[in-house]
Design an enzyme around this catalytic site. Structure first.
Site, short mmCIF file in Angstrom:
data_model
loop_
_atom_site.label_atom_id
_atom_site.label_comp_id
_atom_site.label_asym_id
_atom_site.label_seq_id
_atom_site.Cartn_x
_atom_site.Cartn_y
_atom_site.Cartn_z
N ARG A 113 -5.72 6.58 -2.18
CA ARG A 113 -4.25 6.62 -2.12
C ARG A 113 -3.64 7.37 -3.30
O ARG A 113 -2.54 7.92 -3.19
CB ARG A 113 -3.68 5.22 -2.01
CG ARG A 113 -4.13 4.50 -0.74
CD ARG A 113 -3.19 3.44 -0.26
NE ARG A 113 -3.79 2.66 0.82
CZ ARG A 113 -3.92 3.08 2.07
NH1 ARG A 113 -3.48 4.29 2.41
NH2 ARG A 113 -4.49 2.32 2.99
N ASP A 156 0.81 -1.23 0.00
CA ASP A 156 0.00 0.00 0.00
C ASP A 156 0.83 1.27 0.00
O ASP A 156 0.30 2.36 -0.24
CB ASP A 156 -0.95 0.02 1.20
CG ASP A 156 -2.20 -0.82 0.97
OD1 ASP A 156 -2.45 -1.19 -0.20
OD2 ASP A 156 -2.91 -1.10 1.94
N LYS A 176 -12.20 7.94 2.24
CA LYS A 176 -12.22 6.48 2.37
C LYS A 176 -11.34 6.02 3.52
O LYS A 176 -11.71 5.11 4.25
CB LYS A 176 -11.77 5.84 1.05
CG LYS A 176 -11.72 4.32 1.11
CD LYS A 176 -11.34 3.73 -0.24
CE LYS A 176 -11.06 2.25 -0.15
NZ LYS A 176 -12.22 1.46 0.26
N ARG A 188 -3.61 -0.07 -9.61
CA ARG A 188 -2.74 1.01 -9.15
C ARG A 188 -1.45 1.13 -9.96
O ARG A 188 -0.88 2.22 -10.05
CB ARG A 188 -2.42 0.84 -7.66
CG ARG A 188 -3.62 1.19 -6.78
CD ARG A 188 -3.34 1.00 -5.31
NE ARG A 188 -4.46 1.53 -4.53
CZ ARG A 188 -4.67 1.27 -3.25
NH1 ARG A 188 -3.83 0.47 -2.59
NH2 ARG A 188 -5.70 1.79 -2.60
#
Length: 410
Positions: free
Chosen positions: A368, A294, A392, A325
């Site tokens: 993110r 992450d 979020k 991502r």
């Protein structure tokens, strides 16, 4: 709402209070639903944790968890054990594109009754809650740790506990160990030897009333590491509440950001990040992030902001997040003038020092993406599309950046 971030310089010293870890909060919320004797403090105020809490308290037959991937996985396991209760578990359009067959197949191996309402292998799910008596199940070891944790969290409530065999090389070990440590905290016996995890059953009457405090979120801390790295020597940012012996895999930031000239000091449940040296342009940024995927977005953008080459591996789980991502990072960094090569498991960033200004960063419904790119405003003005997506996981993110000295407008 698009947010225009002007080129900014932050204060020399700042202190920020960060909410509880989303990862720890969601695990403890599920354990609290199974064992109501548990009390929790410093719970995350993220959308995901709010949705998780509401879903666990809801008596409706249709539960919509929107974009909350962790909640989808954990609640699939939870509702499968709720004897006599039938649930339709659904989510956003993107959630209906995120695979969940691995977890559903594992739960059905244990005797659960879960089927698909629309597309095979994807939400929405039809779950008929029942008592699960089987206790042996096997999963591929390189799957998302959330599938594994979902099984481990319900394990003590199963009549015979669980024997979970992980087939192959295990990824995201810290998240598995986090789950096991939280189970141990409430008195559940666990064993993790080689590729076998064993959880003993635990009756509700055997769990003592207790209060557990959630550590602040290390993933959220990553953005402040990036800010410190792109700031002047001597800049310091103090964050609370953090432990040196953290359960969170993203606490690897303390080691990783030494490569960017940032030191980490722990004191009185707080952590202070300080920029102590400038990195040279020949600095090599090479990390295997299989235990902390992450933070890949944050590290990539930090390297780009400092004009460094960067090679990251262990990223295979990023393709099934809120967006792909890896593709998103490549697209947005290249809009800014970078050069990025990706595979299913890695990202390589070439050395580029000429960054484009006032570029609009697409966020892909991914919190993110917004937060990872925001620190670039220390180098060039940028625009963050759909800035509210940060709620979020970190609803007060923009307020905290303003407190540091960032200047922006809608």
């Amino acid at each position: 709402m698009n947010l225009h971030l002007n080129k900014s310089t932050i204060h020399k010293a700042s202190t920020i209070q960060i909410t509880g870890s989303k990862s720890e909060s969601n695990r403890l919320l599920l354990l609290q639903a199974l064992y109501p004797e548990i009390k929790i403090t410093n719970v995350s105020n993220s959308d995901d944790s709010v949705l998780m809490s509401k879903a666990l308290a809801s008596r409706d037959n249709i539960i919509d968890i929107h974009h909350a991937g962790t909640a989808m996985r954990f609640l699939t396991a939870y509702f499968s054990t709720q004897d006599g209760r039938d649930i339709e578990l659904t989510g956003s359009k993107r959630m209906k594109e995120r695979p969940i067959a691995i977890l559903v197949d594992a739960l059905n191996q244990l005797g659960a009754d879960i089927s698909y309402k629309e597309n095979q292998g994807f939400p929405p799910l039809l779950i008929k809650g029942k008592k699960l008596t089987k206790n042996k199940v096997t999963l591929k070891a390189n799957v998302s740790s959330q599938y594994i944790s979902a099984l481990l969290l319900i394990a003590p409530k199963l009549e015979n506990g669980i024997e979970l065999t992980l087939d192959g090389e295990i990824t995201s070990v810290p998240y598995i160990k986090m789950t096991l440590s939280l189970l141990e905290e409430i008195g559940v016996k666990t064993k993790f030897e080689g590729n076998l995890i064993t959880i003993a059953p635990k009756k509700q009457s055997e769990v003592n009333a207790q209060q557990l405090t959630v550590e602040s979120d290390w993933s959220s801390a990553s953005y402040f590491y990036s800010i410190a790295a792109m700031s002047a020597i001597g800049t310091s940012i103090t964050l609370s509440s953090y432990k040196q012996n953290s359960l969170q895999g993203d606490s690897a930031l303390a080691t990783i950001y030494k490569s960017f000239g940032v030191t980490t000091t722990f004191k009185d449940n707080s952590v202070t990040l300080q920029k102590v040296e400038e990195v040279t342009l020949d600095t090599q940024i090479n990390f295997d992030l299989k235990n902390a995927p992450d933070i890949a977005q944050t590290i990539s953008v930090t390297a780009f902001g400092l004009g460094l080459e960067c090679h990251l591996t262990g990223l295979h789980t990023l393709k099934i997040k809120e967006t792909d991502r890896l593709v998103a990072l490549k697209t947005e960094i290249e809009k800014l003038g970078g050069q990025v090569a990706i595979t299913d498991n890695s990202l390589t960033l070439k050395k580029v020092t000429n960054r484009q200004q006032n570029i609009t960063i697409a966020t892909y419904n991914d919190h993110r993406m917004a937060m990872a790119f925001a620190p670039l405003a220390l180098k060039v003005p940028i625009i963050i599309e759909d800035s509210k997506v940060v709620s979020k996981s970190y609803p007060t993110f923009w307020d905290d950046l303003a407190a540091l000295g960032f200047i922006f407008s809608v």
